[in-house]
Design a protein around this motif. Structure first.
Motif, PDB file in Angstrom:
ATOM      1  N   LEU A 208      36.474  38.439  39.307  1.00 58.30           N
ATOM      2  CA  LEU A 208      36.331  36.992  39.092  1.00 58.30           C
ATOM      3  C   LEU A 208      34.896  36.547  39.338  1.00 58.30           C
ATOM      4  CD1 LEU A 208      39.506  35.742  41.044  1.00 58.30           C
ATOM      5  CD2 LEU A 208      39.272  36.014  38.561  1.00 58.30           C
ATOM      6  N   ALA A 209      34.595  35.365  38.821  1.00 57.97           N
ATOM      7  CA  ALA A 209      33.285  34.758  39.077  1.00 57.97           C
ATOM      8  C   ALA A 209      33.220  34.352  40.546  1.00 57.97           C
ATOM      9  CB  ALA A 209      33.094  33.542  38.170  1.00 57.97           C
ATOM     10  N   GLU A 210      31.996  34.228  41.081  1.00 56.98           N
ATOM     11  CA  GLU A 210      31.813  33.941  42.506  1.00 56.98           C
ATOM     12  C   GLU A 210      32.475  32.626  42.927  1.00 56.98           C
ATOM     13  OE1 GLU A 210      30.664  35.813  44.943  1.00 56.98           O
ATOM     14  OE2 GLU A 210      30.502  37.425  43.473  1.00 56.98           O
ATOM     15  N   ARG A 211      32.380  31.599  42.059  1.00 56.63           N
ATOM     16  CA  ARG A 211      32.957  30.309  42.427  1.00 56.63           C
ATOM     17  C   ARG A 211      34.481  30.386  42.507  1.00 56.63           C
ATOM     18  NH1 ARG A 211      31.438  24.738  39.359  1.00 56.63           N
ATOM     19  NH2 ARG A 211      32.319  25.879  37.580  1.00 56.63           N
ATOM     20  N   GLU A 212      35.084  31.135  41.608  1.00 56.33           N
ATOM     21  CA  GLU A 212      36.542  31.288  41.621  1.00 56.33           C
ATOM     22  C   GLU A 212      36.985  32.086  42.850  1.00 56.33           C
ATOM     23  OE1 GLU A 212      36.916  33.061  37.794  1.00 56.33           O
ATOM     24  OE2 GLU A 212      37.561  31.178  36.832  1.00 56.33           O
ATOM     25  N   LYS A 213      36.205  33.121  43.185  1.00 57.76           N
ATOM     26  CA  LYS A 213      36.526  33.888  44.389  1.00 57.76           C
ATOM     27  C   LYS A 213      36.431  33.003  45.634  1.00 57.76           C
ATOM     28  CE  LYS A 213      33.867  37.585  43.398  1.00 57.76           C
ATOM     29  NZ  LYS A 213      33.220  38.897  43.620  1.00 57.76           N
ATOM     30  N   LYS A 214      35.431  32.144  45.650  1.00 55.06           N
ATOM     31  CA  LYS A 214      35.240  31.234  46.772  1.00 55.06           C
ATOM     32  C   LYS A 214      36.426  30.283  46.911  1.00 55.06           C
ATOM     33  CE  LYS A 214      32.733  28.748  49.783  1.00 55.06           C
ATOM     34  NZ  LYS A 214      32.316  29.247  51.103  1.00 55.06           N
ATOM     35  N   ILE A 215      36.908  29.771  45.775  1.00 48.05           N
ATOM     36  CA  ILE A 215      38.044  28.844  45.787  1.00 48.05           C
ATOM     37  C   ILE A 215      39.311  29.534  46.301  1.00 48.05           C
ATOM     38  CG2 ILE A 215      39.621  27.540  44.291  1.00 48.05           C
ATOM     39  CD1 ILE A 215      37.159  26.788  42.599  1.00 48.05           C
ATOM     40  N   LEU A 216      39.554  30.752  45.821  1.00 49.34           N
ATOM     41  CA  LEU A 216      40.739  31.487  46.282  1.00 49.34           C
ATOM     42  C   LEU A 216      40.639  31.824  47.770  1.00 49.34           C
ATOM     43  CD1 LEU A 216      41.509  33.985  43.365  1.00 49.34           C
ATOM     44  CD2 LEU A 216      42.542  31.762  43.829  1.00 49.34           C
ATOM     45  N   GLN A 217      39.441  32.147  48.242  1.00 48.59           N
ATOM     46  CA  GLN A 217      39.235  32.441  49.657  1.00 48.59           C
ATOM     47  C   GLN A 217      39.578  31.226  50.513  1.00 48.59           C
ATOM     48  OE1 GLN A 217      38.262  35.209  51.378  1.00 48.59           O
ATOM     49  NE2 GLN A 217      38.224  34.112  53.339  1.00 48.59           N
ATOM     50  N   LEU A 218      39.066  30.087  50.117  1.00 47.67           N
ATOM     51  CA  LEU A 218      39.314  28.862  50.875  1.00 47.67           C
ATOM     52  C   LEU A 218      40.777  28.426  50.779  1.00 47.67           C
ATOM     53  CD1 LEU A 218      36.107  26.841  49.854  1.00 47.67           C
ATOM     54  CD2 LEU A 218      36.549  27.945  52.061  1.00 47.67           C
ATOM     55  N   ARG A 219      41.382  28.637  49.617  1.00 45.99           N
ATOM     56  CA  ARG A 219      42.743  28.138  49.362  1.00 45.99           C
ATOM     57  C   ARG A 219      43.811  29.006  50.033  1.00 45.99           C
ATOM     58  NH1 ARG A 219      46.284  24.749  48.655  1.00 45.99           N
ATOM     59  NH2 ARG A 219      47.285  24.247  46.667  1.00 45.99           N
ATOM     60  N   TYR A 220      43.690  30.325  49.878  1.00 48.32           N
ATOM     61  CA  TYR A 220      44.787  31.208  50.300  1.00 48.32           C
ATOM     62  C   TYR A 220      44.500  31.995  51.581  1.00 48.32           C
ATOM     63  CZ  TYR A 220      46.752  30.058  45.783  1.00 48.32           C
ATOM     64  OH  TYR A 220      47.266  29.362  44.703  1.00 48.32           O
ATOM     65  N   TYR A 221      43.250  32.090  51.975  1.00 45.60           N
ATOM     66  CA  TYR A 221      42.935  32.811  53.206  1.00 45.60           C
ATOM     67  C   TYR A 221      42.619  31.858  54.355  1.00 45.60           C
ATOM     68  CZ  TYR A 221      42.851  37.154  50.539  1.00 45.60           C
ATOM     69  OH  TYR A 221      43.212  38.233  49.750  1.00 45.60           O
ATOM     70  N   GLU A 222      42.070  30.700  54.011  1.00 48.52           N
ATOM     71  CA  GLU A 222      41.743  29.729  55.050  1.00 48.52           C
ATOM     72  C   GLU A 222      42.696  28.543  55.044  1.00 48.52           C
ATOM     73  OE1 GLU A 222      37.601  28.720  55.207  1.00 48.52           O
ATOM     74  OE2 GLU A 222      36.969  30.767  54.657  1.00 48.52           O
TER      75      GLU A 222
END
Length: 256
Positions: A208-222
């Motif tokens: 995935l693109a960096e911004r999408e990875k960032k969104i998933l990190q914040l949404r599902y891990y944090e």
């Protein structure tokens, strides 16, 4: 052999050994009221208690306390033993000694069980015994029907009085090779199938693109909301939602 020589202040190496004849003679005397014979009989049978203490080492129980509980069982066995039983005293005493030890461990457990639940459990055991005496299968359903209670109550009460089992309890031993309970358990969260799925998921996320990875990190891990993510990333909540959905769609496509 016991590593601990002194237990409850008693030098276990110095405990006397009584022959079967000595045991019998002392039992006759103590039943006639001879207190000296009673004392000699108790001390002479402490080795029996000591041998049973070993069974509870895996439970990490205090050996002194278990030994004392066993001595209480020994004294109860002496008081209740009848010379007309026509059995060896040790045969009669062992179940009583073990019963006192188990009672101590159960009542002294940090997981306290209420008296009402224990009473229910003992009634269940009595009902189960009655069913089995009739040569019938004592299922949870059958016990519940006979007691007119819910099946869940039967299961809960029996679980409450069950002794905890250590993962390090030996379940098999041959030629010095000990198989512990933990050796028979598997971690279903670490199976080969799940491990493969995790690798595939990580690979798909890395594409995935960096911004999408960032969104998933914040949404599902944090655990952040889309609104919180929009403020942190600097885009609208609608854009966050769209990017999140697209990212999940790409991951599914890459995994399948």
């Amino acid at each position: 052999m016991l590593q601990k020589v002194v237990i409850c202040g008693v030098d276990t190496t110095g405990l006397p050994r009584l022959t079967a004849k000595e045991n019998e003679e002392l039992m006759i005397k103590l039943k006639a009221g001879d207190m000296l014979a009673r004392e000699r009989f108790i001390v002479g049978n402490m080795r029996l208690v000591l041998s049973l203490v070993k069974r509870f080492w895996a439970k990490k129980a205090n050996a002194d306390d278990v030994f004392q509980a066993g001595c209480v069982g020994l004294i109860k066995a002496i008081d209740n033993f009848n010379l007309e039983f026509n059995v060896k005293f040790s045969t009669y005493a062992v179940p009583m000694i073990l019963g006192e030890m188990k009672r101590y461990l159960r009542d002294g457990n940090s997981l306290r069980v209420s008296r009402s639940i224990r009473d229910t459990a003992y009634r269940i055991l009595k009902v189960r015994e009655g069913i089995e005496e009739r040569d019938e299968e004592a299922t949870i359903e059958r016990i519940a029907q006979e007691m007119q209670v819910r099946e869940s109550e039967v299961v809960y009460a029996l679980d409450a009085i069950s002794d905890p089992v250590s993962l390090y309890d030996p379940v098999y031993n041959e030629s010095g090779d000990t198989l512990q309970l933990m050796d028979q358990l598997c971690d279903e969260t670490q199976s080969d199938e799940i491990w493969t799925e995790r690798v595939a998921l990580r690979t798909a996320i890395d594409r995935l693109a960096e911004r999408e990875k960032k969104i998933l990190q914040l949404r599902y891990y944090e655990g952040k909301t889309q609104t919180e993510i929009s403020r942190e990333v600097g885009i609208s909540q609608a854009q966050v939602s769209r990017l999140e959905k697209n990212a999940i769609k790409q991951i599914k496509a890459n995994i399948s």
